[in-house]
Design an enzyme around this catalytic site. Structure first.
Site, PDB file in Angstrom:
ATOM      1  N   LYS A  17     -49.856   1.689 -42.103  1.00  0.00           N
ATOM      2  CA  LYS A  17     -51.313   0.611 -41.953  1.00  0.00           C
ATOM      3  C   LYS A  17     -50.814  -0.590 -42.832  1.00  0.00           C
ATOM      4  CE  LYS A  17     -54.628   3.393 -43.033  1.00  0.00           C
ATOM      5  NZ  LYS A  17     -53.973   4.752 -43.270  1.00  0.00           N
ATOM      6  N   ARG A  93     -63.903   4.890 -42.884  1.00  0.00           N
ATOM      7  CA  ARG A  93     -63.265   6.532 -43.106  1.00  0.00           C
ATOM      8  C   ARG A  93     -64.242   7.440 -42.930  1.00  0.00           C
ATOM      9  NH1 ARG A  93     -58.829   4.325 -46.767  1.00  0.00           N
ATOM     10  NH2 ARG A  93     -57.389   6.274 -47.144  1.00  0.00           N
ATOM     11  N   ARG A 130     -42.664   7.575 -50.982  1.00  0.00           N
ATOM     12  CA  ARG A 130     -43.362   6.111 -51.239  1.00  0.00           C
ATOM     13  C   ARG A 130     -43.074   5.939 -52.604  1.00  0.00           C
ATOM     14  NH1 ARG A 130     -49.067   4.377 -48.337  1.00  0.00           N
ATOM     15  NH2 ARG A 130     -49.773   5.926 -49.878  1.00  0.00           N
ATOM     16  N   ARG A 162     -47.340   6.095 -56.606  1.00  0.00           N
ATOM     17  CA  ARG A 162     -48.716   5.989 -56.616  1.00  0.00           C
ATOM     18  C   ARG A 162     -49.473   7.209 -57.398  1.00  0.00           C
ATOM     19  NH1 ARG A 162     -51.422   3.509 -51.152  1.00  0.00           N
ATOM     20  NH2 ARG A 162     -52.928   5.430 -51.877  1.00  0.00           N
ATOM     21  N   ARG A 173     -55.619  14.502 -49.114  1.00  0.00           N
ATOM     22  CA  ARG A 173     -56.000  13.221 -48.549  1.00  0.00           C
ATOM     23  C   ARG A 173     -55.795  13.242 -47.004  1.00  0.00           C
ATOM     24  NH1 ARG A 173     -51.963   9.768 -51.293  1.00  0.00           N
ATOM     25  NH2 ARG A 173     -52.295   7.939 -49.856  1.00  0.00           N
TER      26      ARG A 173
HETATM   27  P1  AMP Z   1     -55.720   3.946 -49.242  1.00  0.00           P
HETATM   28  O1  AMP Z   1     -54.928   3.006 -50.035  1.00  0.00           O
HETATM   29  O2  AMP Z   1     -56.246   3.469 -47.867  1.00  0.00           O
HETATM   30  O3  AMP Z   1     -54.924   5.367 -48.865  1.00  0.00           O
HETATM   31  O4  AMP Z   1     -56.642   4.436 -50.255  1.00  0.00           O
HETATM   32  C1  AMP Z   1     -56.820   5.052 -51.506  1.00  0.00           C
HETATM   33  C2  AMP Z   1     -57.773   5.676 -52.092  1.00  0.00           C
HETATM   34  O5  AMP Z   1     -58.945   4.934 -51.996  1.00  0.00           O
HETATM   35  C3  AMP Z   1     -58.446   6.747 -50.937  1.00  0.00           C
HETATM   36  O6  AMP Z   1     -57.575   8.186 -51.064  1.00  0.00           O
HETATM   37  C4  AMP Z   1     -59.888   6.812 -51.288  1.00  0.00           C
HETATM   38  O7  AMP Z   1     -60.020   7.756 -52.675  1.00  0.00           O
HETATM   39  C5  AMP Z   1     -60.088   5.421 -51.629  1.00  0.00           C
HETATM   40  N1  AMP Z   1     -60.604   4.730 -50.212  1.00  0.00           N
HETATM   41  C6  AMP Z   1     -60.037   3.801 -49.691  1.00  0.00           C
HETATM   42  N2  AMP Z   1     -60.853   3.415 -48.722  1.00  0.00           N
HETATM   43  C7  AMP Z   1     -61.870   4.229 -48.614  1.00  0.00           C
HETATM   44  C8  AMP Z   1     -63.168   4.324 -47.788  1.00  0.00           C
HETATM   45  N3  AMP Z   1     -63.446   3.647 -46.736  1.00  0.00           N
HETATM   46  N4  AMP Z   1     -63.801   5.331 -48.023  1.00  0.00           N
HETATM   47  C9  AMP Z   1     -63.804   5.933 -49.224  1.00  0.00           C
HETATM   48  N5  AMP Z   1     -62.521   6.315 -50.054  1.00  0.00           N
HETATM   49  C10 AMP Z   1     -61.901   5.358 -49.921  1.00  0.00           C
END
Ligand code: AMP
Length: 220
Positions: A17, A93, A130, A162, A173
């Site tokens: 993404k 989400r 990653r 990360r 996740r």
């Molecule tokens: P990502 O980089 O999109 O995988 O997001 C990393 C982390 O940020 C996720 O595992 C959540 O802890 C938090 N996060 C990102 N976007 C959201 C969202 N829309 N709702 C809740 N938590 C989020």
């Protein structure tokens, strides 16, 4: 052509993404809004939001819906997103976020929801190798022979794993995705805005697939 391009990018963590959103943003000349990146930046800056979110991020859980909604509402209200549109990466989400976002965008709804489809077994492998740049968030795949950290070829920053790409947090996740985010597929399918795109292949191949979907839709 790009006026009013509003896209939600949807899919498992590790489906690509972030990479595809950045390319789409460049192609359509709209901002790439990554909620994960916004939160990671808040953590880096040790802001109030960052302090509230850090432990939740590290555990691989979701940040509270009301906090996410206020972050996204603030960002899409900015001039660039209001005039050109946006690529929304990582939001919504949950069903709560999706329904609230629908109300926020009632007058200018999202045109495309792209579900970038990559199966769990495959993203598990991708996520464990990653690595990301601490400064510009560029994403890399480790082979195991690199120094730790290594230097980002795009900005010279440090490339590291990360803190939420550990085996425990990755599994958490992906479980959270199945339980809370996957139900959004049916939600958007019901509204006729969902487009399933195969996320396997080179970044160029996947990008061509998404671009075709969006450009075909824009011509209608
Ligand atoms: P990502 O980089 O999109 O995988 O997001 C990393 C982390 O940020 C996720 O595992 C959540 O802890 C938090 N996060 C990102 N976007 C959201 C969202 N829309 N709702 C809740 N938590 C989020």
């Amino acid at each position: 052509m790009s006026a009013g391009v509003r896209i939600i990018m949807f899919g498992r963590q590790g489906a690509g993404k972030g990479t595809q959103s950045a390319r789409l943003a460049k192609h359509f000349d709209v901002p790439h809004i990554s909620t994960g990146e916004m939160l990671r930046n808040a953590v880096k800056q040790d802001s109030v939001v960052g302090r509230a979110a850090k432990a939740v991020l590290d555990r691989g859980e979701l940040v509270a819906d009301d906090l996410m909604l206020s972050l996204v509402q603030g960002r899409i209200g900015q001039e660039d997103a209001r005039t050109a549109g946006f690529i929304l990466d990582g939001f919504p989400r949950t069903i709560v976020q999706a329904t609230a976002f629908d109300s926020l965008t009632q007058t200018r709804p999202v045109g495309f929801v792209i579900d970038l489809d990559v199966k769990r077994e495959i993203v598990l492998g991708r996520l464990s190798s990653r690595r990301v740049c601490r400064s510009c968030d560029a994403s890399y795949t480790a082979t195991g022979n690199e120094p730790n950290p290594w230097q980002c070829s795009k900005c010279g920053g440090s490339v590291v794993q990360r803190t939420d790409d550990t085996p425990a947090a990755i599994n958490k996740r992906l479980d959270v995705y199945e339980a809370q985010t996957a139900p959004l597929i049916a939600y958007y399918q019901g509204r006729g805005s969902l487009h399933l795109v195969d996320g396997l292949g080179s970044p160029d191949e996947v990008f061509e697939r998404i671009k075709t979907v969006v450009e075909t839709g824009l011509r209608r």
